[in-house]
Design an enzyme around this catalytic site. Structure first.
Site, PDB file in Angstrom:
ATOM      1  N   THR A  11       0.709  -1.181  -0.056  1.00 36.29           N
ATOM      2  CA  THR A  11      -0.150   0.004  -0.140  1.00 36.29           C
ATOM      3  C   THR A  11       0.544   1.243   0.320  1.00 36.29           C
ATOM      4  O   THR A  11       0.575   2.293  -0.803  1.00 36.29           O
ATOM      5  CB  THR A  11      -0.855   0.470   1.199  1.00 36.29           C
ATOM      6  OG1 THR A  11      -2.087  -1.623   0.994  1.00 36.29           O
ATOM      7  CG2 THR A  11      -1.820   1.515   1.389  1.00 36.29           C
ATOM      8  N   SER A  54       1.771  -6.794  -1.050  1.00 36.19           N
ATOM      9  CA  SER A  54       2.712  -7.965  -0.776  1.00 36.19           C
ATOM     10  C   SER A  54       2.253  -9.752  -0.720  1.00 36.19           C
ATOM     11  O   SER A  54       3.197 -10.638  -1.024  1.00 36.19           O
ATOM     12  CB  SER A  54       3.422  -7.886   0.818  1.00 36.19           C
ATOM     13  OG  SER A  54       1.607  -8.032   1.970  1.00 36.19           O
ATOM     14  N   THR A  87       2.096  -5.240   4.182  1.00 41.44           N
ATOM     15  CA  THR A  87       1.802  -5.605   5.566  1.00 41.44           C
ATOM     16  C   THR A  87       1.399  -6.532   5.778  1.00 41.44           C
ATOM     17  O   THR A  87       0.965  -7.777   6.501  1.00 41.44           O
ATOM     18  CB  THR A  87       1.022  -4.110   6.660  1.00 41.44           C
ATOM     19  OG1 THR A  87      -0.669  -3.692   5.707  1.00 41.44           O
ATOM     20  CG2 THR A  87       1.562  -2.722   7.139  1.00 41.44           C
ATOM     21  N   ASP A  88       0.490  -7.079   4.262  1.00 42.92           N
ATOM     22  CA  ASP A  88      -0.173  -8.499   4.238  1.00 42.92           C
ATOM     23  C   ASP A  88       0.616  -9.442   4.958  1.00 42.92           C
ATOM     24  O   ASP A  88       0.078 -10.246   5.465  1.00 42.92           O
ATOM     25  CB  ASP A  88      -0.785  -8.228   3.502  1.00 42.92           C
ATOM     26  CG  ASP A  88      -1.971  -7.893   2.569  1.00 42.92           C
ATOM     27  OD1 ASP A  88      -3.009  -6.769   4.172  1.00 42.92           O
ATOM     28  OD2 ASP A  88      -2.131  -7.470   2.115  1.00 42.92           O
TER      29      ASP A  88
HETATM   30  N1  LIG Z   1      -0.566  -2.233   4.250  1.00 39.91           N
HETATM   31  C1  LIG Z   1      -0.406  -2.943   2.974  1.00 39.91           C
HETATM   32  O1  LIG Z   1       0.202  -2.664   2.398  1.00 39.91           O
HETATM   33  C2  LIG Z   1      -1.470  -3.963   2.701  1.00 39.91           C
HETATM   34  C3  LIG Z   1      -1.504  -4.773   1.135  1.00 39.91           C
HETATM   35  N2  LIG Z   1      -2.698  -4.805   1.145  1.00 39.91           N
HETATM   36  C4  LIG Z   1       0.089  -5.492   0.509  1.00 39.91           C
HETATM   37  O2  LIG Z   1       0.067  -6.049   1.640  1.00 39.91           O
HETATM   38  O3  LIG Z   1       0.602  -4.899   0.156  1.00 39.91           O
END
Ligand SMILES: NC(=O)C[C@H](N)C(=O)O
Length: 120
Positions: A11, A54, A87-88
Site C-alpha cells: 500500500t 505483498s 503489511t499483509d
Molecule cells: N498495508 C498494506 O501494504 C497491505 C497491502 N495489501 C499489502 O500487503 O501489499
C-alpha cells in the site's frame, strides 16, 4: 555512509484507482522524494525490487530478495538496509529473509531519520 532502501510494493507504494482499488505503482525513489525529512539523514540509494501487493510475493521472489539483501550487506559503504513491504505478509517476508540471510545483523537499532514519518 549510505542507506539502501529496497522497495517491493504494498500500500505504501500504491495509488488509488476507483476501478481497481489501490495498486502498487510508485517506485521507492518516489517514496524517498516524498519525505523531505530524509534529507537530514544519510544519502539514500533505492532499489526497485518489485511493485506488488505483498501477498503476491512468491517464495522465489523472497529468495531473490534475500540475495539482494546479502549483496547490499557486503557493501561497506552502506550503513543500513531498509526493505519496504506491504503489511499483509510483512512478518512472513521478514522471517523468511532472516532465516535465509545468514549474514551479519545490526548491532544497533535506531529510531531516527524520519522513521516515525515512514511508519505513519
Ligand atoms: N498495508 C498494506 O501494504 C497491505 C497491502 N495489501 C499489502 O500487503 O501489499
Amino acid at each position: 555512509m549510505t542507506v539502501a532502501i529496497i522497495s517491493t510494493g504494498g500500500t505504501i507504494s500504491s495509488i488509488s484507482d476507483e476501478g481497481t482499488g489501490a495498486t502498487p505503482e510508485l517506485e521507492g525513489s518516489y517514496l524517498v522524494d516524498s519525505l523531505p525529512v530524509l534529507d537530514r539523514g544519510p544519502p539514500i540509494e533505492t532499489c526497485e525490487f518489485a511493485n506488488v501487493p505483498s501477498a503476491y510475493l512468491t517464495i522465489e521472489q523472497m529468495s531473490s530478495l534475500t540475495e539482494v539483501v546479502q549483496e547490499y550487506s557486503r557493501n561497506d559503504d552502506l550503513t543500513g538496509i531498509v526493505v519496504t513491504v506491504g503489511t499483509d505478509v510483512l512478518e512472513e517476508v521478514a522471517y523468511f529473509v532472516d532465516l535465509c540471510y545468514g549474514g551479519p545483523t545490526p548491532d544497533e537499532y535506531r529510531d531516527d531519520c524520519g522513521s516515525r514519518e515512514l511508519r505513519a
